[in-house]
Structure formats: C-alpha cells, structure tokens
Design an enzyme around this catalytic site. Structure first.
Site, PDB file in Angstrom:
ATOM      1  N   HIS A 132       0.811  -1.216   0.000  1.00 36.88           N
ATOM      2  CA  HIS A 132       0.000   0.000   0.000  1.00 36.88           C
ATOM      3  C   HIS A 132       0.849   1.275   0.000  1.00 36.88           C
ATOM      4  O   HIS A 132       0.335   2.361  -0.233  1.00 36.88           O
ATOM      5  CB  HIS A 132      -0.982   0.005   1.183  1.00 36.88           C
ATOM      6  CG  HIS A 132      -0.376   0.263   2.527  1.00 36.88           C
ATOM      7  ND1 HIS A 132      -0.069  -0.745   3.409  1.00 36.88           N
ATOM      8  CD2 HIS A 132      -0.052   1.407   3.159  1.00 36.88           C
ATOM      9  CE1 HIS A 132       0.417  -0.222   4.525  1.00 36.88           C
ATOM     10  NE2 HIS A 132       0.434   1.084   4.394  1.00 36.88           N
ATOM     11  N   ASP A 162       0.147  -7.695   1.723  1.00 37.92           N
ATOM     12  CA  ASP A 162       0.491  -6.275   1.736  1.00 37.92           C
ATOM     13  C   ASP A 162       2.009  -6.061   1.719  1.00 37.92           C
ATOM     14  O   ASP A 162       2.535  -5.201   2.406  1.00 37.92           O
ATOM     15  CB  ASP A 162      -0.121  -5.546   2.932  1.00 37.92           C
ATOM     16  CG  ASP A 162      -0.033  -4.029   2.764  1.00 37.92           C
ATOM     17  OD1 ASP A 162      -0.019  -3.564   1.611  1.00 37.92           O
ATOM     18  OD2 ASP A 162       0.039  -3.305   3.783  1.00 37.92           O
ATOM     19  N   GLY A 240       3.597   6.882   7.957  1.00 36.32           N
ATOM     20  CA  GLY A 240       4.927   6.930   7.358  1.00 36.32           C
ATOM     21  C   GLY A 240       5.829   5.805   7.817  1.00 36.32           C
ATOM     22  O   GLY A 240       6.857   5.541   7.200  1.00 36.32           O
ATOM     23  N   ASN A 241       5.478   5.127   8.928  1.00 32.69           N
ATOM     24  CA  ASN A 241       6.243   3.972   9.385  1.00 32.69           C
ATOM     25  C   ASN A 241       5.967   2.730   8.546  1.00 32.69           C
ATOM     26  O   ASN A 241       6.697   1.737   8.630  1.00 32.69           O
ATOM     27  CB  ASN A 241       5.931   3.645  10.848  1.00 32.69           C
ATOM     28  CG  ASN A 241       6.780   4.427  11.826  1.00 32.69           C
ATOM     29  OD1 ASN A 241       6.287   5.315  12.520  1.00 32.69           O
ATOM     30  ND2 ASN A 241       8.055   4.101  11.890  1.00 32.69           N
ATOM     31  N   SER A 242       4.884   2.738   7.777  1.00 36.99           N
ATOM     32  CA  SER A 242       4.526   1.570   6.983  1.00 36.99           C
ATOM     33  C   SER A 242       5.685   1.129   6.101  1.00 36.99           C
ATOM     34  O   SER A 242       6.274   1.935   5.382  1.00 36.99           O
ATOM     35  CB  SER A 242       3.318   1.884   6.098  1.00 36.99           C
ATOM     36  OG  SER A 242       2.149   1.978   6.854  1.00 36.99           O
ATOM     37  N   LEU A 297      -3.755 -25.710   0.829  1.00 40.04           N
ATOM     38  CA  LEU A 297      -4.142 -26.999   1.402  1.00 40.04           C
ATOM     39  C   LEU A 297      -5.499 -27.436   0.859  1.00 40.04           C
ATOM     40  O   LEU A 297      -5.772 -28.629   0.726  1.00 40.04           O
ATOM     41  CB  LEU A 297      -4.181 -26.898   2.925  1.00 40.04           C
ATOM     42  CG  LEU A 297      -4.231 -28.185   3.743  1.00 40.04           C
ATOM     43  CD1 LEU A 297      -3.086 -29.121   3.381  1.00 40.04           C
ATOM     44  CD2 LEU A 297      -4.194 -27.851   5.235  1.00 40.04           C
ATOM     45  N   VAL A 299      -8.831 -26.276   1.992  1.00 40.47           N
ATOM     46  CA  VAL A 299      -9.844 -26.503   3.022  1.00 40.47           C
ATOM     47  C   VAL A 299     -10.527 -25.191   3.374  1.00 40.47           C
ATOM     48  O   VAL A 299      -9.952 -24.109   3.210  1.00 40.47           O
ATOM     49  CB  VAL A 299      -9.222 -27.106   4.308  1.00 40.47           C
ATOM     50  CG1 VAL A 299      -8.727 -28.514   4.057  1.00 40.47           C
ATOM     51  CG2 VAL A 299      -8.093 -26.215   4.842  1.00 40.47           C
ATOM     52  N   ILE A 301     -12.052 -23.322   6.713  1.00 38.94           N
ATOM     53  CA  ILE A 301     -11.682 -23.506   8.118  1.00 38.94           C
ATOM     54  C   ILE A 301     -12.240 -22.405   9.006  1.00 38.94           C
ATOM     55  O   ILE A 301     -12.516 -21.286   8.549  1.00 38.94           O
ATOM     56  CB  ILE A 301     -10.146 -23.535   8.272  1.00 38.94           C
ATOM     57  CG1 ILE A 301      -9.513 -22.319   7.569  1.00 38.94           C
ATOM     58  CG2 ILE A 301      -9.574 -24.828   7.738  1.00 38.94           C
ATOM     59  CD1 ILE A 301      -8.007 -22.258   7.627  1.00 38.94           C
TER      60      ILE A 301
END
Length: 490
Positions: A132, A162, A240-242, A297, A299, A301
């Site tokens: 993002h 992401d 901004g830390n993303s 897999l 399935v 769940i």
C-alpha cells in the site's frame, strides 16, 4: 523468698535467655543462608534461561547496538501519482489510516504524493516495503539514511500479504539481516525503525511483543486468500512507518510494520507487523519468479473455541476446525476430512486460522507438509502435497507483458479469471499516455472483446488490433467486477 533464692533465679533466667537468644540467632542465620541460597539458585536459573533462549537482554536494556546496526538499512520512500481523474480506496486507509495523502481526498486531480518506509534486504539494492506504500504509483523515489536518492523499479507486489519488492541500482549497500520470527516470545523487547509523518526520518522506537498471529481484518482478496498473522507490538508506529523494520535486540529483521490500531489516525498503543518468516518467502518468490507462489491446502476452516467445542462435542478447545475439503485438493488426497481439527503443521503448534494460513503460505506448490490433526479422540499425522491456485504443483510464472499504444497488457492469471468469472482476456497492468488511456481504460481493466470478437489472451489482443482502424467497441470488466464498454476512434 530469701536473697540467695532470688539471686539464683535471676542467674537461671539469664542463662535461659542467653541460650534462647543463641538458638534464635542460629535459626535466623540458617534461614537467611537458606534464603540466600534459594535466591542464588533462582538467579542461576534465570541466567541459564536467558542464555538458552534465542535472545539476550543486555545490561540496562540497552537498545544502542540494534539501533545503530539497523538504521542505515531503513529507507524513506516517496510515491508519486501523476493523476488520472480516478478515485479509489484502500482498506488500510479506511480502517487504519495507513495509506497517506496528508489528509487529502483520494480523488486524483493532479500529481500527488504519499510516503512510507522500506528495508534494504540485500547489498545490491533489493528493498522490501508494504504494497500500500507504492501501489499504483507512477514513480517511486528512495532516500537512504545517508541522504543519497534513487528512483526505484517495482519488482513485484503481493496484495494478499500487503508486501512489495522494489530495487534501486546500487551496490555495497547496508542491509538488514533476516531473523526468525518464530523464535519471538511474548514480552520480548523489539525496536521499530521508520519515517513517521514523512518528516521524522530514521526514527527508532521501542516496545515489546504484545501478541502473535493477530488477524485484524484489514486485507481483502477476491478469493479470500489474504494472509493476516501479524506480530502485535506496543512500539510507537505512526503514519509513514509503513514498510519499516521491526527488529530484535540483535538488530535482525523480525517483521515489516504495516498497520496501527487507532481511532484518530495516529498511534494509540498497538501496531502490527508482517512476520519475517513470511516476508522472506514472499521476497524470495518475487526475486526468483516475479510473482508469489501460493501453496494451498484446499480446506475451508474456522477457529475452534469453547462454543464450537460444545456444539460439536469436541474434547479440545483450540486448533482449526475443517468445515469443508475441496475435491482433488492437497487435503483431500491426504485423507483429511470435514470435522478434523488441525493442531500442528510441520511440528509447529496451530491454535487458530491465522497461524495455519501463515504456516502453509511459507511453502510453494509441490512442497510436502506434515499435518497433525485430531479426529475421534485421537491424533493423526499425514503428509499433504500442496497445490497452486490452478490445482497442480507447477511453479506459476509471471505473465509476459506486451506493450501497445502506451499500455502494458498481460493474459490474466487463473486467480483473476476465477474472481471475475471470465474465461480469458487481456488485462491492463500499466497505463501511460496513449490511445488506451484516451479511450478511458484504467489499470486492472480486462478486455474481453473488440468489436464483439472474443479476446482470450494478451497475444490475441495484439493480433486483433494489428489491422484495426476507425471506430472500435471495447468490451471488458473492471477490477471491481463491473462490465464496461468503451467506444474509441482508433
């Protein structure tokens, strides 16, 4: 009582008192010695525990080593959008305000910018960040910790986790080593390194691991294949830390900071990071194949909890309950049935859906995983050979990109065809100035016919358009699944 009897009584009392005092002193000395020995034993045990685990807490909880080691390998990313008049939303922005436009609306009326962080993972310029942070950007600029600036190329993206991989053209770069996020323990100290607010570059904050395998429902995929098994911390993470680094005290990368839980748009106590074990796998796939190799897999769940256990008469209250098994899937061929409860994958404990999805997603199609499951009061083990989204074990190659009139086209992947419920087409993956943009097409649009002639691949589109001139009718489907028609004078 005469004086002699009184005197003898006093002497006897003094002797008895002295004996009692000496006895009490010996008792307390022995008790004190015992306490000291017990405390020493506890200290030895604590020291042994810290030595034997995968981390060591420095004297005084000193973060200097990790900060100095990691900071040069964390970069500032500036994404530029030239503007095409389109409007779009991102769930990370809607729920956690982690896709930033400085508070501006998402309508693109002209060039706009967003910022984030990234982590150098190799000396030759590969950088991991969040999808993002760079999604749909027309230009991605990278600034290193020493202020050198570069324009990056996007190598590949994976919206289901992401994550994204970009690269700059440089050598001998400082990079951050991968750690093992499986070794993390609740309460362990960690550091977050990034560029909050787009102005406070190279910021380091500290916190502890608050939880593991968190699902906070911020990622969405048409085929419901998103992977959310976030590491939760209380290290301060802001806009901004993303895409920045979450590291242990050895300075090893154990997560990519992705989102915050907040009602205000700024840090409110908890942040979430994609675990490094998953990051490493996705990055290796993008480097080697240009696309992520999703292993399934097969399935459907849900989490096991006390309510489900009571309804189904189960003897356990944790694990992953199998609601359904797809035919000819890895699970079906391994003998797994609806009603089974998966409790381990490759010997690693599984307590919820997020853990199961992450452990499976670390693998590639064709890999065998050991599945431990509970059935009828007993524990069973089987080996399942995982399959890709097309139902086989082949490696999925990135579609070839074909350029025509300012646009890049690919033949849609099996996932896209399934999601849009179409048989084939030519998908726009990059749109620049040219006839296709003038006609009104957007990135992600799949052309399914030209002048009512069916289009099943990007190559077929090229053949059809080779002889076209004058007015044409373009039919197709948007990335949101809506049918659309465009008329254009070719």
């Amino acid at each position: 009582m005469n004086k002699l009897q009184f005197f003898l009584g006093v002497v006897l009392a003094a002797i008895l008192g002295g004996v009692t005092a000496v006895s009490l002193m010996q008792y307390f000395d022995e008790d004190s010695t015992a306490n000291t020995n017990l405390q020493s034993e506890r200290n030895i045990q604590l020291s042994k525990y810290l030595t034997d685990t995968a981390f060591t807490v420095p004297d005084g909880i000193n973060f200097i080593y990790a900060a100095e080691r990691v900071k040069p390998g964390v970069v500032f990313i500036r994404s530029t959008y030239n503007g095409s008049g389109q409007s779009f939303t991102n769930p990370l922005e809607d729920l956690y305000n982690e896709y930033f436009r400085n508070g501006e609306p998402r309508e693109r009326r002209g060039p706009s910018r967003s910022s984030g962080s990234g982590v150098i993972i190799s000396e030759d310029g590969y950088i991991v960040t969040n999808n993002h942070v760079i999604e749909d950007a027309d230009k991605v600029d990278v600034t290193l910790d020493d202020n050198r600036m570069y324009t990056a190329n996007v190598i590949g993206v994976d919206p289901t986790t992401d994550l994204a991989l970009i690269k700059i053209d440089e050598e001998d770069l400082p990079f951050v080593d991968f750690g093992d996020s499986d070794d993390l323990k609740i309460g362990e100290w960690v550091l977050a390194v990034g560029n909050p607010f787009g102005t406070l570059t190279s910021t380091v904050t500290a916190g502890i691991i608050s939880a593991k395998a968190r699902n906070i429902n911020i990622l969405h995929d048409r085929n419901n294949r998103q992977i959310e098994a976030f590491i939760q911390t209380d290290a301060a993470v802001n806009q901004g830390n993303s895409g920045g680094a979450l590291v242990n005290l050895r300075g090893e990368l154990i997560g990519i900071n992705t989102a915050i839980a907040t009602f205000t748009g700024t840090y409110a106590g908890y942040s979430f990071a994609v675990p490094a074990t998953l990051v490493r796998k996705v990055m290796n796939d993008l480097i080697e194949f240009g696309t992520v190799q999703r292993a399934l897999l097969g399935v459907s769940i849900i989490n096991v909890d006390a309510r489900l256990a009571a309804e189904e008469g189960l003897d356990i209250v944790e694990g992953v309950y199998i609601q359904g098994v797809a035919s000819e899937s890895a699970a079906s061929e391994a003998g797994i049935q609806p009603g089974d409860i998966i409790v381990e994958i490759n010997g690693k404990k599984v307590t919820n859906v997020s853990e199961l999805q992450e452990l499976v997603a670390r693998n590639r199609p064709g890999d065998k995983v050991k599945v431990t499951y509970y059935r009828d009061g007993g524990i069973n083990n089987v080996y399942a050979t995982l399959k890709n989204t097309m139902g086989d074990t082949e490696v999925v190659k990135r579609p070839e990109e074909l350029e025509m009139e300012g646009a890049l086209f690919i033949t849609p992947t099996a996932d896209v065809l399934q999601a849009l419920e179409i048989e084939g087409g030519a998908q726009v993956v990059e749109l620049g100035e040219g006839k296709w943009a003038d006609a009104g097409l957007e990135e992600g649009f799949v052309i399914t016919s030209i002048d009512h002639e069916k289009v099943f691949s990007a190559e077929q589109l090229m053949d059809i358009m080779a002889d076209k001139s004058g007015g044409i009718l373009i039919e197709g489907i948007t990335s949101e699944g809506k049918h659309a028609f465009y008329g254009y004078g070719w």
